[in-house]
Design a protein around this motif. Structure first.
Motif, PDB file in Angstrom:
ATOM      1  N   ALA A 105      -4.771   3.216 129.718  1.00  0.00           N
ATOM      2  CA  ALA A 105      -4.862   1.443 129.262  1.00  0.00           C
ATOM      3  C   ALA A 105      -6.306   1.442 128.971  1.00  0.00           C
ATOM      4  CB  ALA A 105      -4.537   0.722 130.403  1.00  0.00           C
ATOM      5  N   PRO A 106      -6.834   1.813 127.883  1.00  0.00           N
ATOM      6  CA  PRO A 106      -8.174   1.820 127.475  1.00  0.00           C
ATOM      7  C   PRO A 106      -8.463   0.418 126.863  1.00  0.00           C
ATOM      8  CG  PRO A 106      -7.053   2.889 125.727  1.00  0.00           C
ATOM      9  CD  PRO A 106      -5.975   2.786 126.996  1.00  0.00           C
ATOM     10  N   HIS A 107      -9.884   0.185 126.945  1.00  0.00           N
ATOM     11  CA  HIS A 107     -10.229  -1.156 126.294  1.00  0.00           C
ATOM     12  C   HIS A 107     -11.753  -0.852 126.049  1.00  0.00           C
ATOM     13  CE1 HIS A 107     -12.428  -1.653 130.187  1.00  0.00           C
ATOM     14  NE2 HIS A 107     -13.123  -2.638 129.752  1.00  0.00           N
ATOM     15  N   GLY A 108     -12.504  -1.812 125.191  1.00  0.00           N
ATOM     16  CA  GLY A 108     -13.846  -1.639 124.731  1.00  0.00           C
ATOM     17  C   GLY A 108     -14.066  -0.553 123.741  1.00  0.00           C
ATOM     18  N   TYR A 109     -14.632   0.681 124.483  1.00  0.00           N
ATOM     19  CA  TYR A 109     -14.877   1.706 123.839  1.00  0.00           C
ATOM     20  C   TYR A 109     -14.344   3.283 124.231  1.00  0.00           C
ATOM     21  CZ  TYR A 109     -18.423  -0.802 121.034  1.00  0.00           C
ATOM     22  OH  TYR A 109     -19.368  -1.437 120.468  1.00  0.00           O
ATOM     23  N   VAL A 110     -13.820   3.931 123.538  1.00  0.00           N
ATOM     24  CA  VAL A 110     -13.360   5.306 124.206  1.00  0.00           C
ATOM     25  C   VAL A 110     -13.848   6.419 123.224  1.00  0.00           C
ATOM     26  CG1 VAL A 110     -11.276   6.845 124.654  1.00  0.00           C
ATOM     27  CG2 VAL A 110     -11.047   4.096 124.645  1.00  0.00           C
ATOM     28  N   LEU A 111     -14.969   6.943 123.754  1.00  0.00           N
ATOM     29  CA  LEU A 111     -15.745   7.985 123.010  1.00  0.00           C
ATOM     30  C   LEU A 111     -15.655   9.459 123.490  1.00  0.00           C
ATOM     31  CD1 LEU A 111     -18.995   5.837 122.729  1.00  0.00           C
ATOM     32  CD2 LEU A 111     -16.855   5.768 121.428  1.00  0.00           C
TER      33      LEU A 111
END
Length: 260
Positions: A105-111
């Motif tokens: 459940a990602p949010h913001g940034y996934v780098l």
């Protein structure tokens, strides 16, 4: 303070990356603790599904560059790459015993490295506007693994563009390219992940785990084949990689890349 928080809500476990001051950058310690938390979930008799998310402004900024990419040449030789001993992120979901599903459940940034971790999860629910980036491309490392994982998920032509350009792409683009399952409104991504988890756990647990196990087996085989093909390149010894890592640490633009 635990680097990974473990909380069970009935049959659902919430795993929280808890290094917000570093945007949940994956140090060797954080990878290790996430591995321990996933194992705890896997053998928790009361748990049937887990949701993985990040505390703070982002899911994760990827690998901890200061620790994992600025190692000495001797360290790279001894470890076989940027990762620390026993802290290879590709092992996190493929060493299970009971094969329970995990929702990212990602949010913001996934780098960078965290893109791989998200793609390796069984289901993905992203907050709208979440931005993904394969940073390995601009850091002088190969993006073959990420291309493979996106291709495995059915990403089509978009997969090659994302891997070769290393540009940011949004949750909405990822949904359109079949890389993720759902996009949730701002602030509602955990609620949406819980709703999806509730749908999964209505089913007989062993049938769910059978499907998870088979999918992860194919995914792991693909990842291992890619790593076997790319490992001899040892791009972490290249001048371009070293310059990109130093530039990041020094908060400046890298100089001209030399192709060596």
């Amino acid at each position: 303070m635990a680097l990974v928080e473990y909380e069970r809500e009935g049959q659902v476990v919430i795993l929280t990356l808890n290094r917000p001051e570093k945007l949940n950058a994956f140090s060797d310690e954080l990878v290790g603790m996430l591995g321990e938390a996933l194992h705890r979930f896997d053998i928790d008799d009361e748990a049937e599904i887990a949701i993985l998310h990040g505390n703070g402004r982002a899911f994760s900024s990827g690998a901890d560059v200061h620790q994992r990419q600025l190692r000495s040449r001797d360290e790279f030789l001894k470890l076989g790459g940027p990762q620390g001993r026993g802290t290879h992120s590709a092992d996190l979901l493929t060493k299970a015993v009971n094969w329970k599903p995990v929702i990212a459940a990602p949010h913001g940034y996934v780098l960078g490295l965290s893109v791989g971790i998200v793609l390796e999860c069984d289901l993905i629910v992203a907050e709208e506007g979440t931005r993904f980036q394969i940073t390995e491309t601009s850091r002088g490392l190969g993006a073959g693994k990420y291309w493979g994982l996106m291709h495995f998920r059915g990403g089509g032509a978009f997969t090659m563009e994302a891997a070769l350009t290393g540009r940011f792409f949004t949750a909405e683009e990822a949904l359109k390219a079949n890389l993720i399952n759902r996009v949730a409104p701002k602030g509602k991504y955990l609620d949406a992940a819980r709703e999806l988890a509730a749908e999964v756990i209505k089913n007989p647990p062993l049938s769910v785990r059978s499907t998870v196990r088979l999918r992860r087996w194919y995914m792991d085989r693909l990842s291992r084949e890619i790593m076997h093909q790319t490992a001899p390149e040892r791009l972490y010894f290249s001048e371009d990689f070293q310059e990109a890592a130093r530039a990041f640490a020094e908060k400046r633009k890298p100089g001209k890349f030399k192709g060596r």
